[in-house]
Design a protein around this motif. Structure first.
Motif, PDB file in Angstrom:
ATOM      1  N   THR A 150       0.699  -1.132   0.149  1.00  0.00           N
ATOM      2  CA  THR A 150      -0.025  -0.054   0.201  1.00  0.00           C
ATOM      3  C   THR A 150       0.986   1.286   0.150  1.00  0.00           C
ATOM      4  N   ARG A 151       0.568   2.311  -0.907  1.00  0.00           N
ATOM      5  CA  ARG A 151       1.309   3.561  -1.119  1.00  0.00           C
ATOM      6  C   ARG A 151       0.694   4.739  -0.509  1.00  0.00           C
ATOM      7  N   TYR A 152       1.237   5.429   0.453  1.00  0.00           N
ATOM      8  CA  TYR A 152       0.635   6.561   0.998  1.00  0.00           C
ATOM      9  C   TYR A 152       1.180   7.759   0.679  1.00  0.00           C
ATOM     10  N   SER A 153       0.588   8.882   0.540  1.00  0.00           N
ATOM     11  CA  SER A 153       1.126  10.118   0.154  1.00  0.00           C
ATOM     12  C   SER A 153       1.562  10.868   1.774  1.00  0.00           C
ATOM     13  N   GLY A 154       2.320  11.882   1.560  1.00  0.00           N
ATOM     14  CA  GLY A 154       2.706  12.765   2.639  1.00  0.00           C
ATOM     15  C   GLY A 154       3.744  13.901   2.555  1.00  0.00           C
ATOM     16  N   GLN A 155       3.960  14.631   3.374  1.00  0.00           N
ATOM     17  CA  GLN A 155       4.930  15.463   3.445  1.00  0.00           C
ATOM     18  C   GLN A 155       6.189  15.124   3.882  1.00  0.00           C
ATOM     19  N   MET A 156       7.311  15.536   3.390  1.00  0.00           N
ATOM     20  CA  MET A 156       8.678  15.436   4.044  1.00  0.00           C
ATOM     21  C   MET A 156       8.517  15.512   5.563  1.00  0.00           C
ATOM     22  N   GLY A 157       9.200  14.348   6.168  1.00  0.00           N
ATOM     23  CA  GLY A 157       9.286  14.310   7.643  1.00  0.00           C
ATOM     24  C   GLY A 157       8.065  13.735   8.480  1.00  0.00           C
ATOM     25  N   ASP A 158       7.125  13.474   7.582  1.00  0.00           N
ATOM     26  CA  ASP A 158       5.945  12.879   8.433  1.00  0.00           C
ATOM     27  C   ASP A 158       6.002  11.622   9.038  1.00  0.00           C
ATOM     28  N   PRO A 159       5.554  11.544  10.235  1.00  0.00           N
ATOM     29  CA  PRO A 159       5.756  10.317  10.875  1.00  0.00           C
ATOM     30  C   PRO A 159       5.660   9.017  10.139  1.00  0.00           C
ATOM     31  N   VAL A 160       6.276   7.776  10.399  1.00  0.00           N
ATOM     32  CA  VAL A 160       6.103   6.430   9.921  1.00  0.00           C
ATOM     33  C   VAL A 160       6.281   5.609  11.181  1.00  0.00           C
ATOM     34  N   TYR A 161       5.038   4.928  11.494  1.00  0.00           N
ATOM     35  CA  TYR A 161       4.997   4.142  12.788  1.00  0.00           C
ATOM     36  C   TYR A 161       5.164   2.580  12.459  1.00  0.00           C
ATOM     37  N   ALA A 162       5.559   1.735  13.268  1.00  0.00           N
ATOM     38  CA  ALA A 162       5.572   0.315  13.298  1.00  0.00           C
ATOM     39  C   ALA A 162       4.108  -0.205  13.248  1.00  0.00           C
ATOM     40  N   ALA A 163       3.908  -1.060  12.316  1.00  0.00           N
ATOM     41  CA  ALA A 163       2.505  -1.656  12.204  1.00  0.00           C
ATOM     42  C   ALA A 163       2.115  -2.609  13.415  1.00  0.00           C
ATOM     43  N   ALA A 164       3.579  -3.027  13.944  1.00  0.00           N
ATOM     44  CA  ALA A 164       2.900  -4.084  14.986  1.00  0.00           C
ATOM     45  C   ALA A 164       4.306  -4.450  15.752  1.00  0.00           C
ATOM     46  N   ASP A 165       4.130  -5.020  17.008  1.00  0.00           N
ATOM     47  CA  ASP A 165       5.469  -5.275  17.855  1.00  0.00           C
ATOM     48  C   ASP A 165       6.245  -6.275  16.813  1.00  0.00           C
ATOM     49  N   GLY A 166       7.400  -6.110  17.249  1.00  0.00           N
ATOM     50  CA  GLY A 166       8.613  -6.946  16.431  1.00  0.00           C
ATOM     51  C   GLY A 166       9.883  -6.505  16.729  1.00  0.00           C
ATOM     52  N   GLN A 167      10.970  -7.245  15.972  1.00  0.00           N
ATOM     53  CA  GLN A 167      12.331  -6.588  15.779  1.00  0.00           C
ATOM     54  C   GLN A 167      12.638  -6.260  14.556  1.00  0.00           C
ATOM     55  N   VAL A 168      13.488  -4.974  14.498  1.00  0.00           N
ATOM     56  CA  VAL A 168      14.072  -4.762  13.140  1.00  0.00           C
ATOM     57  C   VAL A 168      15.126  -5.647  12.571  1.00  0.00           C
ATOM     58  N   VAL A 169      14.995  -5.855  11.529  1.00  0.00           N
ATOM     59  CA  VAL A 169      16.160  -7.209  11.075  1.00  0.00           C
ATOM     60  C   VAL A 169      16.988  -6.340   9.923  1.00  0.00           C
ATOM     61  N   TYR A 170      16.145  -5.282   9.423  1.00  0.00           N
ATOM     62  CA  TYR A 170      17.181  -4.362   8.644  1.00  0.00           C
ATOM     63  C   TYR A 170      16.696  -2.909   8.412  1.00  0.00           C
ATOM     64  N   ALA A 171      17.643  -2.160   8.514  1.00  0.00           N
ATOM     65  CA  ALA A 171      17.428  -0.576   8.395  1.00  0.00           C
ATOM     66  C   ALA A 171      18.599   0.253   7.911  1.00  0.00           C
ATOM     67  N   ASP A 172      18.497   0.272   6.552  1.00  0.00           N
ATOM     68  CA  ASP A 172      19.609   0.701   5.815  1.00  0.00           C
ATOM     69  C   ASP A 172      19.140   1.000   4.369  1.00  0.00           C
ATOM     70  N   SER A 173      20.073   1.745   3.459  1.00  0.00           N
ATOM     71  CA  SER A 173      19.875   2.020   2.186  1.00  0.00           C
ATOM     72  C   SER A 173      20.587   1.225   0.900  1.00  0.00           C
ATOM     73  N   GLY A 174      20.467  -0.076   1.260  1.00  0.00           N
ATOM     74  CA  GLY A 174      21.292  -0.755   0.364  1.00  0.00           C
ATOM     75  C   GLY A 174      20.596  -1.340  -0.887  1.00  0.00           C
ATOM     76  N   LEU A 175      19.208  -1.187  -0.853  1.00  0.00           N
ATOM     77  CA  LEU A 175      18.293  -1.429  -2.187  1.00  0.00           C
ATOM     78  C   LEU A 175      17.736  -0.227  -2.485  1.00  0.00           C
ATOM     79  N   LYS A 176      18.496  -0.028  -3.502  1.00  0.00           N
ATOM     80  CA  LYS A 176      18.142   1.416  -4.278  1.00  0.00           C
ATOM     81  C   LYS A 176      16.719   1.766  -4.784  1.00  0.00           C
ATOM     82  N   GLU A 177      15.894   0.734  -5.196  1.00  0.00           N
ATOM     83  CA  GLU A 177      14.411   0.950  -5.608  1.00  0.00           C
ATOM     84  C   GLU A 177      13.879   1.250  -4.353  1.00  0.00           C
ATOM     85  N   PHE A 178      14.100   0.979  -3.146  1.00  0.00           N
ATOM     86  CA  PHE A 178      13.254   1.200  -1.842  1.00  0.00           C
ATOM     87  C   PHE A 178      13.971   2.248  -1.059  1.00  0.00           C
ATOM     88  N   GLY A 179      14.972   2.889  -1.402  1.00  0.00           N
ATOM     89  CA  GLY A 179      15.727   3.951  -0.493  1.00  0.00           C
ATOM     90  C   GLY A 179      15.933   3.547   0.602  1.00  0.00           C
TER      91      GLY A 179
END
Length: 264
Positions: A167-196
């Motif tokens: 699902t794609r959402y519109s927004g303004q630069m800096g709008d907050p992004v929330y975790a959709a459920a409890d869990g553990q972050v397994v990746y946080a980086d910019s290595g996949l260019k198409e996803f930024g």
């Protein structure tokens, strides 16, 4: 005369021994010099392998002379090829292909340190701070509390035929992004260019949620997060407009987030 000759012979003896010792050391030095290996030793691959801390799919495949993509396909591991400690891997099968200079892509897969999977736990209430989405509607799914990753309008819904895997959402630069459920972050980086700037969260029910195109990441790999916790600021990395692409994957396959998280 005889004494002089005896002294002269005695003086020559240590000189002879010294020369002999030097020659012996030089010989043994040459004999013990290791030969340069011109080929890389490859360990015979076992049928299965259990992932250990620090392993990546790429270095496991290289160790046994296999192609990491073939190993990923045998074990149904999708890009970005994340593996976890104690995860069993099949190394032998019809899909295994020996590594050659032409078979391996020029760009290796993105790898990050292996992290133990979170275990099922009781649902936690979202934190009541300004960095949480406490006002966003939630729905239960497999004993997890799910919330919308943003309160902004939807600009594109899940459509595999159009190549939209979330699902794609519109927004303004800096709008907050929330975790959709409890869990553990397994990746946080910019290595996949198409996803930024991308965040992947592993949930205790086996789902993985993805948050793409962020401007700023507020969590790191290994962090535990709760539903509604702010994890990033919206941006346009990897795309041509400010937006959030939110995906949910089950067994490596993209599913419609609307089946779990209502858009309204």
């Amino acid at each position: 005369m005889m004494l002089s000759k005896h002294i002269q012979q005695g003086a020559m003896k240590p000189i002879f021994l010294s020369v002999f010792a030097i020659a012996t050391l030089a010989f043994t030095g040459c004999a013990s010099k290791p030969q340069v290996q011109t080929t890389r030793n490859v360990i015979a691959a076992p049928d299965t392998y259990t992932v250990r801390a620090g392993d990546t799919l790429g270095n496991i495949a290289s160790r046994y002379g296999l192609d990491y993509i073939a190993v990923a396909q045998m074990n149904n591991i999708p890009a970005p090829y994340i593996i976890h400690v104690n995860q069993p891997l099949r190394l032998k099968g019809s899909a295994a292909v020996p590594v050659t200079s032409t078979a391996r892509p020029s760009t290796p897969p993105i790898q990050r340190q292996s992290i133990p999977l979170p275990t099922p736990q009781q649902t936690q209430a979202p934190a009541t701070t300004t960095t949480t989405a406490s006002a966003v509607p939630a729905t239960p799914a497999n004993n997890l509390r799910w919330v919308k990753p943003t309160q902004n309008p939807v600009i594109a819904n899940f459509n595999l035929a159009s190549g939209i895997k979330g699902t794609r959402y519109s927004g303004q630069m800096g709008d907050p992004v929330y975790a959709a459920a409890d869990g553990q972050v397994v990746y946080a980086d910019s290595g996949l260019k198409e996803f930024g700037n991308l965040i992947l969260i592993k949930h205790s029910n086996g789902y993985i949620s993805a948050y793409a195109h962020n401007n700023t990441l507020l969590v790191k790999s290994g962090a535990r997060v709760t539903a509604g916790q702010q994890i990033a600021q919206m941006g346009s990395t990897g795309t041509n407009r400010v937006m959030l692409e939110f995906q949910i994957r089950a067994s490596g396959k993209a599913i419609d987030p609307a089946q779990i998280v209502p858009n309204s």
